[in-house]
Design a protein around this motif. Sequence first.
Motif, PDB file in Angstrom:
ATOM      1  N   LEU A  20      44.631  38.763  40.449  1.00  0.00           N
ATOM      2  CA  LEU A  20      44.618  37.148  40.796  1.00  0.00           C
ATOM      3  C   LEU A  20      43.326  36.839  41.789  1.00  0.00           C
ATOM      4  O   LEU A  20      43.003  37.872  42.705  1.00  0.00           O
ATOM      5  N   GLN A  21      42.765  35.868  41.410  1.00  0.00           N
ATOM      6  CA  GLN A  21      41.827  35.258  42.264  1.00  0.00           C
ATOM      7  C   GLN A  21      42.199  35.154  43.899  1.00  0.00           C
ATOM      8  O   GLN A  21      41.392  35.314  44.707  1.00  0.00           O
ATOM      9  N   LYS A  22      43.288  34.861  43.956  1.00  0.00           N
ATOM     10  CA  LYS A  22      43.861  34.535  45.361  1.00  0.00           C
ATOM     11  C   LYS A  22      43.765  35.906  46.189  1.00  0.00           C
ATOM     12  O   LYS A  22      43.513  36.016  47.234  1.00  0.00           O
ATOM     13  N   PHE A  23      43.967  37.045  45.456  1.00  0.00           N
ATOM     14  CA  PHE A  23      43.846  38.213  46.238  1.00  0.00           C
ATOM     15  C   PHE A  23      42.244  38.772  46.340  1.00  0.00           C
ATOM     16  O   PHE A  23      42.169  39.320  47.526  1.00  0.00           O
ATOM     17  N   VAL A  24      41.676  38.431  45.585  1.00  0.00           N
ATOM     18  CA  VAL A  24      40.228  38.509  45.927  1.00  0.00           C
ATOM     19  C   VAL A  24      39.588  37.642  47.007  1.00  0.00           C
ATOM     20  O   VAL A  24      39.007  38.235  48.100  1.00  0.00           O
ATOM     21  N   ASP A  25      40.147  36.317  47.160  1.00  0.00           N
ATOM     22  CA  ASP A  25      39.984  35.658  48.233  1.00  0.00           C
ATOM     23  C   ASP A  25      40.395  35.878  49.422  1.00  0.00           C
ATOM     24  O   ASP A  25      39.586  35.846  50.495  1.00  0.00           O
ATOM     25  N   ASP A  26      41.520  36.578  49.389  1.00  0.00           N
ATOM     26  CA  ASP A  26      42.353  37.326  50.585  1.00  0.00           C
ATOM     27  C   ASP A  26      41.857  38.485  50.957  1.00  0.00           C
ATOM     28  O   ASP A  26      42.297  39.343  51.805  1.00  0.00           O
ATOM     29  N   ASN A  27      40.620  39.097  50.184  1.00  0.00           N
ATOM     30  CA  ASN A  27      40.044  40.482  50.284  1.00  0.00           C
ATOM     31  C   ASN A  27      41.370  41.453  50.108  1.00  0.00           C
ATOM     32  O   ASN A  27      41.286  42.477  51.092  1.00  0.00           O
ATOM     33  N   LEU A  28      41.891  41.447  49.089  1.00  0.00           N
ATOM     34  CA  LEU A  28      43.161  42.298  49.060  1.00  0.00           C
ATOM     35  C   LEU A  28      42.875  43.269  47.637  1.00  0.00           C
ATOM     36  O   LEU A  28      43.744  44.015  47.376  1.00  0.00           O
ATOM     37  N   HIS A  29      41.768  43.165  47.266  1.00  0.00           N
ATOM     38  CA  HIS A  29      41.316  43.798  46.052  1.00  0.00           C
ATOM     39  C   HIS A  29      40.728  45.174  46.364  1.00  0.00           C
ATOM     40  O   HIS A  29      40.207  45.486  47.569  1.00  0.00           O
ATOM     41  N   HIS A  30      40.712  46.164  45.607  1.00  0.00           N
ATOM     42  CA  HIS A  30      40.051  47.554  45.731  1.00  0.00           C
ATOM     43  C   HIS A  30      38.502  47.215  45.294  1.00  0.00           C
ATOM     44  O   HIS A  30      38.252  46.872  44.247  1.00  0.00           O
ATOM     45  N   SER A  31      37.558  47.517  46.034  1.00  0.00           N
ATOM     46  CA  SER A  31      36.097  47.463  45.752  1.00  0.00           C
ATOM     47  C   SER A  31      35.599  48.455  44.856  1.00  0.00           C
ATOM     48  O   SER A  31      34.383  48.439  44.755  1.00  0.00           O
ATOM     49  N   HIS A  32      36.090  49.521  44.380  1.00  0.00           N
ATOM     50  CA  HIS A  32      35.570  50.678  43.722  1.00  0.00           C
ATOM     51  C   HIS A  32      35.923  50.823  42.410  1.00  0.00           C
ATOM     52  O   HIS A  32      35.930  51.917  41.796  1.00  0.00           O
ATOM     53  N   LEU A  33      36.633  49.687  41.821  1.00  0.00           N
ATOM     54  CA  LEU A  33      37.114  49.874  40.413  1.00  0.00           C
ATOM     55  C   LEU A  33      35.848  50.060  39.297  1.00  0.00           C
ATOM     56  O   LEU A  33      34.769  49.342  39.840  1.00  0.00           O
ATOM     57  N   HIS A  34      36.026  50.377  38.314  1.00  0.00           N
ATOM     58  CA  HIS A  34      35.151  50.475  37.309  1.00  0.00           C
ATOM     59  C   HIS A  34      35.028  49.148  36.663  1.00  0.00           C
ATOM     60  O   HIS A  34      33.757  48.752  36.207  1.00  0.00           O
ATOM     61  N   GLU A  35      36.053  48.445  36.598  1.00  0.00           N
ATOM     62  CA  GLU A  35      35.911  47.063  35.974  1.00  0.00           C
ATOM     63  C   GLU A  35      37.228  46.326  36.646  1.00  0.00           C
ATOM     64  O   GLU A  35      38.221  46.914  36.628  1.00  0.00           O
ATOM     65  N   MET A  36      36.709  45.116  36.948  1.00  0.00           N
ATOM     66  CA  MET A  36      37.773  44.256  37.446  1.00  0.00           C
ATOM     67  C   MET A  36      37.702  42.991  37.070  1.00  0.00           C
ATOM     68  O   MET A  36      36.716  42.510  37.020  1.00  0.00           O
ATOM     69  N   ILE A  37      38.743  42.178  36.180  1.00  0.00           N
ATOM     70  CA  ILE A  37      38.660  41.134  35.690  1.00  0.00           C
ATOM     71  C   ILE A  37      39.580  40.234  36.631  1.00  0.00           C
ATOM     72  O   ILE A  37      40.896  40.482  37.123  1.00  0.00           O
ATOM     73  N   VAL A  38      39.086  39.165  36.845  1.00  0.00           N
ATOM     74  CA  VAL A  38      39.638  38.281  37.874  1.00  0.00           C
ATOM     75  C   VAL A  38      40.238  37.110  37.095  1.00  0.00           C
ATOM     76  O   VAL A  38      39.360  36.420  36.594  1.00  0.00           O
ATOM     77  N   VAL A  39      41.595  36.690  37.490  1.00  0.00           N
ATOM     78  CA  VAL A  39      42.271  35.647  36.637  1.00  0.00           C
ATOM     79  C   VAL A  39      42.746  34.587  37.590  1.00  0.00           C
ATOM     80  O   VAL A  39      42.981  35.043  38.614  1.00  0.00           O
ATOM     81  N   ASP A  40      43.251  33.433  37.113  1.00  0.00           N
ATOM     82  CA  ASP A  40      43.867  32.399  38.107  1.00  0.00           C
ATOM     83  C   ASP A  40      45.426  32.497  37.965  1.00  0.00           C
ATOM     84  O   ASP A  40      45.885  32.167  38.865  1.00  0.00           O
ATOM     85  N   THR A  41      46.102  33.064  37.142  1.00  0.00           N
ATOM     86  CA  THR A  41      47.441  33.027  36.964  1.00  0.00           C
ATOM     87  C   THR A  41      48.149  34.293  36.656  1.00  0.00           C
ATOM     88  O   THR A  41      47.219  35.088  35.987  1.00  0.00           O
ATOM     89  N   MET A  42      49.230  34.608  37.068  1.00  0.00           N
ATOM     90  CA  MET A  42      50.040  35.798  36.721  1.00  0.00           C
ATOM     91  C   MET A  42      50.360  36.040  35.217  1.00  0.00           C
ATOM     92  O   MET A  42      50.162  37.107  34.839  1.00  0.00           O
ATOM     93  N   ARG A  43      50.405  34.714  34.802  1.00  0.00           N
ATOM     94  CA  ARG A  43      50.647  34.925  33.043  1.00  0.00           C
ATOM     95  C   ARG A  43      49.362  35.342  32.431  1.00  0.00           C
ATOM     96  O   ARG A  43      49.563  36.301  31.459  1.00  0.00           O
ATOM     97  N   GLU A  44      48.235  35.155  32.882  1.00  0.00           N
ATOM     98  CA  GLU A  44      47.124  35.529  32.045  1.00  0.00           C
ATOM     99  C   GLU A  44      46.814  37.096  32.730  1.00  0.00           C
ATOM    100  O   GLU A  44      46.581  37.878  31.960  1.00  0.00           O
ATOM    101  N   ARG A  45      47.128  37.282  33.792  1.00  0.00           N
ATOM    102  CA  ARG A  45      47.320  38.633  34.267  1.00  0.00           C
ATOM    103  C   ARG A  45      48.026  39.595  33.444  1.00  0.00           C
ATOM    104  O   ARG A  45      47.329  40.659  33.089  1.00  0.00           O
ATOM    105  N   LYS A  46      49.115  39.232  33.280  1.00  0.00           N
ATOM    106  CA  LYS A  46      50.186  40.127  32.790  1.00  0.00           C
ATOM    107  C   LYS A  46      49.761  40.121  31.089  1.00  0.00           C
ATOM    108  O   LYS A  46      49.925  41.345  30.430  1.00  0.00           O
ATOM    109  N   ARG A  47      49.302  39.117  30.467  1.00  0.00           N
ATOM    110  CA  ARG A  47      48.763  39.185  29.170  1.00  0.00           C
ATOM    111  C   ARG A  47      47.544  40.334  29.198  1.00  0.00           C
ATOM    112  O   ARG A  47      47.674  41.000  27.935  1.00  0.00           O
ATOM    113  N   LEU A  48      46.730  40.283  29.933  1.00  0.00           N
ATOM    114  CA  LEU A  48      45.727  41.108  29.653  1.00  0.00           C
ATOM    115  C   LEU A  48      45.744  42.544  30.283  1.00  0.00           C
ATOM    116  O   LEU A  48      45.287  43.513  29.661  1.00  0.00           O
ATOM    117  N   LEU A  49      46.919  42.766  31.026  1.00  0.00           N
ATOM    118  CA  LEU A  49      47.219  44.095  31.329  1.00  0.00           C
ATOM    119  C   LEU A  49      47.977  44.723  30.212  1.00  0.00           C
ATOM    120  O   LEU A  49      47.774  45.922  29.887  1.00  0.00           O
TER     121      LEU A  49
END
Length: 162
Positions: A20-49
């Motif tokens: 979620l964008q919120k977690f990126v904004d709060d600096n709660l993301h892992h900075s060494h992933l090979h690919e990171m897709i940032v989304v606005d909603t949990m629904r979109e996150r779950k769909r992509l996962l």
Amino acid sequence: MGALNDACLKAGGRIEGVILQKFVDDNLHHSHLHEMIVVDTMRERKRLLAKDINGFIALPGGPGTWEELWEIAVERQIGSHQVPLIIINYQGYYDGIRQQLLRAEKDLMLYGPASDLMTFVDDSTSAIDGNGPNLWFQPISIKERSKWLFCRDTQGYRNMVR
């Protein structure tokens, strides 16, 4: 998830994340992933996962994890997909959910056996071990509750005309 990501990277694994964008904004993301897709909603996150995967594995977690595993179980129950859902029940963490699921089966609140919805294992090795039951390609039975009532006997679930 951070410890899991770190261990995967240390072992030479590849990590693709959806966050979620919120977690990126709060600096709660892992900075060494090979690919990171940032989304606005949990629904979109779950769909992509859930896109193009072979199965779901749930580690012990909190309300977000519980919500996701129940959504996957519902999708399995109504036949939206047959992707396996493996629950790592480390030190009995998910015993309560297992008991609730078995109670729902006993009270005929499920469309079939509880084991059609999720498989519980004790540890991560059992979740991916090829020596045990083949969890990754286990067919599940889906029954349409709107058309049938169910009774349970020694042979499992049988259809009864409404």
